[in-house]
Design an enzyme around this catalytic site. Structure first.
Site, PDB file in Angstrom:
ATOM      1  N   HIS A   1     138.421   2.169  70.062  1.00 33.12           N
ATOM      2  CA  HIS A   1     138.888   0.848  70.471  1.00 33.12           C
ATOM      3  C   HIS A   1     138.632   0.634  71.959  1.00 33.12           C
ATOM      4  O   HIS A   1     138.730   1.576  72.752  1.00 33.12           O
ATOM      5  CB  HIS A   1     140.384   0.699  70.194  1.00 33.12           C
ATOM      6  CG  HIS A   1     140.768   1.015  68.784  1.00 33.12           C
ATOM      7  ND1 HIS A   1     140.265   0.313  67.704  1.00 33.12           N
ATOM      8  CD2 HIS A   1     141.582   1.959  68.265  1.00 33.12           C
ATOM      9  CE1 HIS A   1     140.771   0.818  66.590  1.00 33.12           C
ATOM     10  NE2 HIS A   1     141.567   1.817  66.902  1.00 33.12           N
TER      11      HIS A   1
ATOM     12  N   GLU B   1     147.068   3.195  70.621  1.00 35.68           N
ATOM     13  CA  GLU B   1     147.909   3.338  69.435  1.00 35.68           C
ATOM     14  C   GLU B   1     148.425   4.759  69.282  1.00 35.68           C
ATOM     15  O   GLU B   1     147.976   5.682  69.965  1.00 35.68           O
ATOM     16  CB  GLU B   1     147.130   2.919  68.183  1.00 35.68           C
ATOM     17  CG  GLU B   1     145.896   3.750  67.914  1.00 35.68           C
ATOM     18  CD  GLU B   1     144.991   3.160  66.823  1.00 35.68           C
ATOM     19  OE1 GLU B   1     145.078   1.947  66.565  1.00 35.68           O
ATOM     20  OE2 GLU B   1     144.201   3.911  66.238  1.00 35.68           O
TER      21      GLU B   1
ATOM     22  N   HIS C   1     138.052   8.441  66.709  1.00 36.12           N
ATOM     23  CA  HIS C   1     139.074   8.885  65.769  1.00 36.12           C
ATOM     24  C   HIS C   1     138.825   8.309  64.374  1.00 36.12           C
ATOM     25  O   HIS C   1     138.059   7.361  64.213  1.00 36.12           O
ATOM     26  CB  HIS C   1     140.474   8.467  66.247  1.00 36.12           C
ATOM     27  CG  HIS C   1     140.650   6.988  66.346  1.00 36.12           C
ATOM     28  ND1 HIS C   1     140.250   6.258  67.434  1.00 36.12           N
ATOM     29  CD2 HIS C   1     141.181   6.078  65.483  1.00 36.12           C
ATOM     30  CE1 HIS C   1     140.536   4.979  67.255  1.00 36.12           C
ATOM     31  NE2 HIS C   1     141.097   4.842  66.067  1.00 36.12           N
TER      32      HIS C   1
ATOM     33  N   ARG D   1     133.368   0.279  64.869  1.00 42.05           N
ATOM     34  CA  ARG D   1     132.951   1.293  63.906  1.00 42.05           C
ATOM     35  C   ARG D   1     131.635   1.906  64.353  1.00 42.05           C
ATOM     36  O   ARG D   1     130.679   1.177  64.624  1.00 42.05           O
ATOM     37  CB  ARG D   1     132.715   0.651  62.535  1.00 42.05           C
ATOM     38  CG  ARG D   1     133.890   0.657  61.627  1.00 42.05           C
ATOM     39  CD  ARG D   1     133.511   0.126  60.239  1.00 42.05           C
ATOM     40  NE  ARG D   1     134.493  -0.854  59.847  1.00 42.05           N
ATOM     41  CZ  ARG D   1     134.251  -2.143  59.710  1.00 42.05           C
ATOM     42  NH1 ARG D   1     133.049  -2.643  59.881  1.00 42.05           N
ATOM     43  NH2 ARG D   1     135.220  -2.955  59.387  1.00 42.05           N
TER      44      ARG D   1
END
Length: 323
Positions: free
Chosen positions: A105, A122, A180, A200
């Site tokens: 991200h 996150e 991740h 992605r």
């Protein structure tokens, strides 16, 4: 706006995903007819996916409505000065029947410039994991952009990724720029900035029912990587009973683990809302004017104006989140 604020429940927003399963229905009781339920968005202010209240006098109102009406009383004065009518967190439960794509991200700066969005820092708390299930977090060696691109081109990216076997209670902090993926067989709670921006980089060469691969974002991703990142993503925390055990504290949120076996008197001194995600058992949340019960897989938002309350259970586990 005469309503006295109370602990608020929202209607879960369920997401059908190519990699999703049925645990959110069978374990967390999220009733649905979707074939592959990957995510339950518990509290969301993402554009087009705004949470709707399901309890009390405010039933039927959206999270955006509440922000516009209650402002700092809902999220805290300091938070309202920063975020105004934008709720800062997105709260989810996730079930991966198959591996998610390998992804990362962008940070706040890149996300604002490219997508008019927050970045996406996150954390994950593993609620259930099948035998030998993995998470991918970070690299297993020192990686340069050149080495990364070579493995990407050769379709050998998994050779340089770090695979961690996981079990219930394992917790990970996923900073922006860190590669991740959630592995097959893992169900977890996710706390993140309000953002739906994901780059992605590899999707296991899979295709949908019509034979199409999902879009990759490698041109965007290369600038978003932090190749200097340390191996500090595993979160060590205490599990002492009947107290808030801090897990993650970052500029975007603070999360604590709470194993509850009695009734606790709680006081909100944070100038922030507090979110409780119930990850085990059943909990009663009592204020002067209301009583709410949350079970495993349910989430409750306590407005910032609620300063004193009780939480009660004979045996439950909660994630306690504030900004």
């Amino acid at each position: 706006m005469n309503t006295i604020l109370y602990p608020i429940k929202f209607e879960p927003i369920l997401k059908d995903k190519i990699w999703g399963g049925q645990k959110l229905k069978t374990i967390l009781n999220k009733e649905n007819d979707l074939p592959n339920v990957g995510e339950s968005w518990e509290i969301s202010d993402v554009e087009g996916d705004t949470s709707i209240v399901v309890n009390g006098e405010l039933k039927g109102q959206s999270l955006k409505d509440l922000l516009e009406s209650y402002k700092g009383d809902l999220i805290g004065e300091k938070n309202y000065k920063i975020f105004e009518n934008k709720f800062p967190l997105l709260i989810k439960f996730i079930d991966a029947k198959e591996d998610l794509s390998i992804q990362l991200h962008p940070n706040d700066e890149l996300a604002a410039k490219r997508h008019n969005s927050f970045g996406k820092t996150e954390m994950w708390y593993v609620m259930q994991a099948d035998k030998d299930s993995n998470l991918i977090v970070g690299f297993n060696q020192k990686v340069t952009p050149k080495l990364y691109l070579k493995h990407l081109e050769d379709k050998t990216l998994t050779q340089i990724l770090n695979f961690d076997k996981v079990k219930e209670g394992d917790t990970y902090f996923i900073e922006v720029g860190r590669v991740h993926a959630i592995g097959a067989g893992v169900m977890l709670a996710e706390i993140q900035q309000t953002s739906d921006i994901t780059y992605r980089v590899y999707d296991w060469d899979r295709v949908d029912d019509e034979g199409n691969e999902r879009e990759l974002h490698n041109d965007l991703a290369i600038d978003a990587f932090d190749f200097e990142m340390k191996d500090d993503f595993r979160v060590n925390y205490k599990r002492d009973e009947n107290q808030s055990n801090k897990m993650v504290s970052c500029p975007y949120f603070t999360t604590s683990f709470l194993h509850l076996t009695e009734t606790l008197q709680k006081e909100n001194n944070y100038d922030s809302f507090i979110i409780y995600m119930c990850v085990k058992g059943v909990v009663e949340v009592i204020t002067e004017t209301s009583k709410e019960i949350i079970k495993k897989g349910e989430t409750l938002l306590l407005p910032a104006a609620l300063k004193n309350y009780q939480i009660s259970s004979k045996n439950a586990e909660l994630l306690e989140v504030y900004v």
